[in-house]
Scaffold this motif. Sequence first.
Motif, PDB file in Angstrom:
ATOM      1  N   LYS A 149      34.440  -4.393  77.552  1.00 37.18           N
ATOM      2  CA  LYS A 149      35.676  -4.346  76.763  1.00 37.18           C
ATOM      3  C   LYS A 149      35.370  -4.036  75.303  1.00 37.18           C
ATOM      4  O   LYS A 149      36.124  -3.323  74.645  1.00 37.18           O
ATOM      5  N   LEU A 150      34.257  -4.574  74.821  1.00 35.61           N
ATOM      6  CA  LEU A 150      33.853  -4.318  73.438  1.00 35.61           C
ATOM      7  C   LEU A 150      33.584  -2.835  73.213  1.00 35.61           C
ATOM      8  O   LEU A 150      33.967  -2.281  72.187  1.00 35.61           O
ATOM      9  N   TYR A 151      32.952  -2.188  74.181  1.00 37.34           N
ATOM     10  CA  TYR A 151      32.661  -0.757  74.044  1.00 37.34           C
ATOM     11  C   TYR A 151      33.947   0.044  73.873  1.00 37.34           C
ATOM     12  O   TYR A 151      34.037   0.937  73.031  1.00 37.34           O
ATOM     13  N   ALA A 152      34.956  -0.316  74.659  1.00 38.41           N
ATOM     14  CA  ALA A 152      36.226   0.402  74.583  1.00 38.41           C
ATOM     15  C   ALA A 152      36.906   0.207  73.229  1.00 38.41           C
ATOM     16  O   ALA A 152      37.615   1.090  72.745  1.00 38.41           O
ATOM     17  N   LYS A 153      36.678  -0.946  72.602  1.00 39.38           N
ATOM     18  CA  LYS A 153      37.335  -1.266  71.332  1.00 39.38           C
ATOM     19  C   LYS A 153      36.405  -1.107  70.130  1.00 39.38           C
ATOM     20  O   LYS A 153      36.791  -1.428  69.015  1.00 39.38           O
ATOM     21  N   TRP A 154      35.171  -0.658  70.346  1.00 39.13           N
ATOM     22  CA  TRP A 154      34.174  -0.667  69.293  1.00 39.13           C
ATOM     23  C   TRP A 154      34.596   0.024  67.991  1.00 39.13           C
ATOM     24  O   TRP A 154      34.349  -0.517  66.913  1.00 39.13           O
ATOM     25  N   PRO A 155      35.215   1.200  68.037  1.00 39.73           N
ATOM     26  CA  PRO A 155      35.584   1.827  66.754  1.00 39.73           C
ATOM     27  C   PRO A 155      36.451   0.917  65.882  1.00 39.73           C
ATOM     28  O   PRO A 155      36.305   0.887  64.666  1.00 39.73           O
ATOM     29  N   HIS A 156      37.322   0.143  66.511  1.00 38.18           N
ATOM     30  CA  HIS A 156      38.173  -0.799  65.772  1.00 38.18           C
ATOM     31  C   HIS A 156      37.387  -2.057  65.387  1.00 38.18           C
ATOM     32  O   HIS A 156      37.459  -2.525  64.251  1.00 38.18           O
ATOM     33  N   VAL A 157      36.622  -2.603  66.339  1.00 41.00           N
ATOM     34  CA  VAL A 157      35.913  -3.862  66.127  1.00 41.00           C
ATOM     35  C   VAL A 157      34.828  -3.715  65.070  1.00 41.00           C
ATOM     36  O   VAL A 157      34.583  -4.637  64.290  1.00 41.00           O
ATOM     37  N   ALA A 158      34.179  -2.581  65.015  1.00 38.76           N
ATOM     38  CA  ALA A 158      33.094  -2.375  64.056  1.00 38.76           C
ATOM     39  C   ALA A 158      33.571  -2.536  62.616  1.00 38.76           C
ATOM     40  O   ALA A 158      32.776  -2.822  61.720  1.00 38.76           O
ATOM     41  N   LYS A 159      34.865  -2.390  62.383  1.00 39.14           N
ATOM     42  CA  LYS A 159      35.421  -2.505  61.033  1.00 39.14           C
ATOM     43  C   LYS A 159      35.862  -3.938  60.687  1.00 39.14           C
ATOM     44  O   LYS A 159      36.236  -4.206  59.563  1.00 39.14           O
ATOM     45  N   VAL A 160      35.813  -4.840  61.659  1.00 38.02           N
ATOM     46  CA  VAL A 160      36.233  -6.224  61.450  1.00 38.02           C
ATOM     47  C   VAL A 160      35.215  -6.936  60.563  1.00 38.02           C
ATOM     48  O   VAL A 160      34.019  -6.652  60.619  1.00 38.02           O
ATOM     49  N   ASP A 161      35.690  -7.890  59.751  1.00 36.62           N
ATOM     50  CA  ASP A 161      34.803  -8.625  58.846  1.00 36.62           C
ATOM     51  C   ASP A 161      33.738  -9.428  59.584  1.00 36.62           C
ATOM     52  O   ASP A 161      32.581  -9.416  59.217  1.00 36.62           O
ATOM     53  N   ASN A 162      34.117 -10.167  60.631  1.00 36.46           N
ATOM     54  CA  ASN A 162      33.183 -11.023  61.358  1.00 36.46           C
ATOM     55  C   ASN A 162      33.152 -10.597  62.817  1.00 36.46           C
ATOM     56  O   ASN A 162      33.876 -11.143  63.648  1.00 36.46           O
ATOM     57  N   VAL A 163      32.304  -9.641  63.124  1.00 35.98           N
ATOM     58  CA  VAL A 163      32.232  -9.087  64.475  1.00 35.98           C
ATOM     59  C   VAL A 163      31.806 -10.156  65.477  1.00 35.98           C
ATOM     60  O   VAL A 163      32.334 -10.223  66.584  1.00 35.98           O
ATOM     61  N   ASP A 164      30.871 -11.017  65.089  1.00 29.78           N
ATOM     62  CA  ASP A 164      30.405 -12.064  66.005  1.00 29.78           C
ATOM     63  C   ASP A 164      31.543 -12.978  66.441  1.00 29.78           C
ATOM     64  O   ASP A 164      31.668 -13.304  67.626  1.00 29.78           O
ATOM     65  N   ALA A 165      32.373 -13.405  65.507  1.00 30.51           N
ATOM     66  CA  ALA A 165      33.505 -14.272  65.856  1.00 30.51           C
ATOM     67  C   ALA A 165      34.467 -13.549  66.790  1.00 30.51           C
ATOM     68  O   ALA A 165      34.984 -14.146  67.747  1.00 30.51           O
ATOM     69  N   TYR A 166      34.696 -12.273  66.545  1.00 27.21           N
ATOM     70  CA  TYR A 166      35.582 -11.474  67.395  1.00 27.21           C
ATOM     71  C   TYR A 166      35.023 -11.407  68.820  1.00 27.21           C
ATOM     72  O   TYR A 166      35.746 -11.614  69.796  1.00 27.21           O
ATOM     73  N   VAL A 167      33.727 -11.147  68.938  1.00 27.92           N
ATOM     74  CA  VAL A 167      33.103 -11.020  70.255  1.00 27.92           C
ATOM     75  C   VAL A 167      33.052 -12.372  70.959  1.00 27.92           C
ATOM     76  O   VAL A 167      33.285 -12.458  72.169  1.00 27.92           O
ATOM     77  N   HIS A 168      32.782 -13.449  70.224  1.00 34.92           N
ATOM     78  CA  HIS A 168      32.788 -14.781  70.838  1.00 34.92           C
ATOM     79  C   HIS A 168      34.181 -15.121  71.363  1.00 34.92           C
ATOM     80  O   HIS A 168      34.316 -15.717  72.433  1.00 34.92           O
TER      81      HIS A 168
END
Length: 166
Positions: free
Chosen positions: A44-63
């Motif tokens: 799911k992260l791969y599909a959303k990566w372009p958006h997620v990569a811009k988030v301030d705290n990627v680790d919290a988002y993925v957790h």
Amino acid sequence: MNDETDAGYLEYVSGRIPALRRLAFLLGGDEHQADDLVQETITKLYAKWPHVAKVDNVDAYVHTMLVRAFLDEKRRGWWRVSLRGAPPERPAPPPASSDEKTVLRAALKRIPARQQAVLVLRFLCDRSVADVAQLLGCSEGTVKSQTSHGLNALRRILGDRVGGAL
């Protein structure tokens, strides 16, 4: 995605797999389930990566994604799809043991998934109430009440086995 975006995703995931597996194992208590949860999360992260990569705290988002995948799996219940030709053989139950980890894991599996997630995040992953509330998308009061209910349930299940430890 372009090659640069893929490289960023691969670099992130390669560095985080052990931590994600540990969190998934703590939540579910099973290595195979942990692998499945991590695989589902990074897909799911791969599909959303372009958006997620811009988030301030990627680790919290993925957790958060991982915890929600765990809770979703618990909600699915008995009707989960099985892609096997025949039902798998059930492994023999582990022999009765006084090992504290085995007893605690069995007790955790008997409480509701949300309470289980809160207790694992709070006490095994050493997260604050605010962090857990953010990960689960609920209020801090809900985390506190789920913690209280979960600990009470563990006390009822474990009874005298833990004395005053909980």
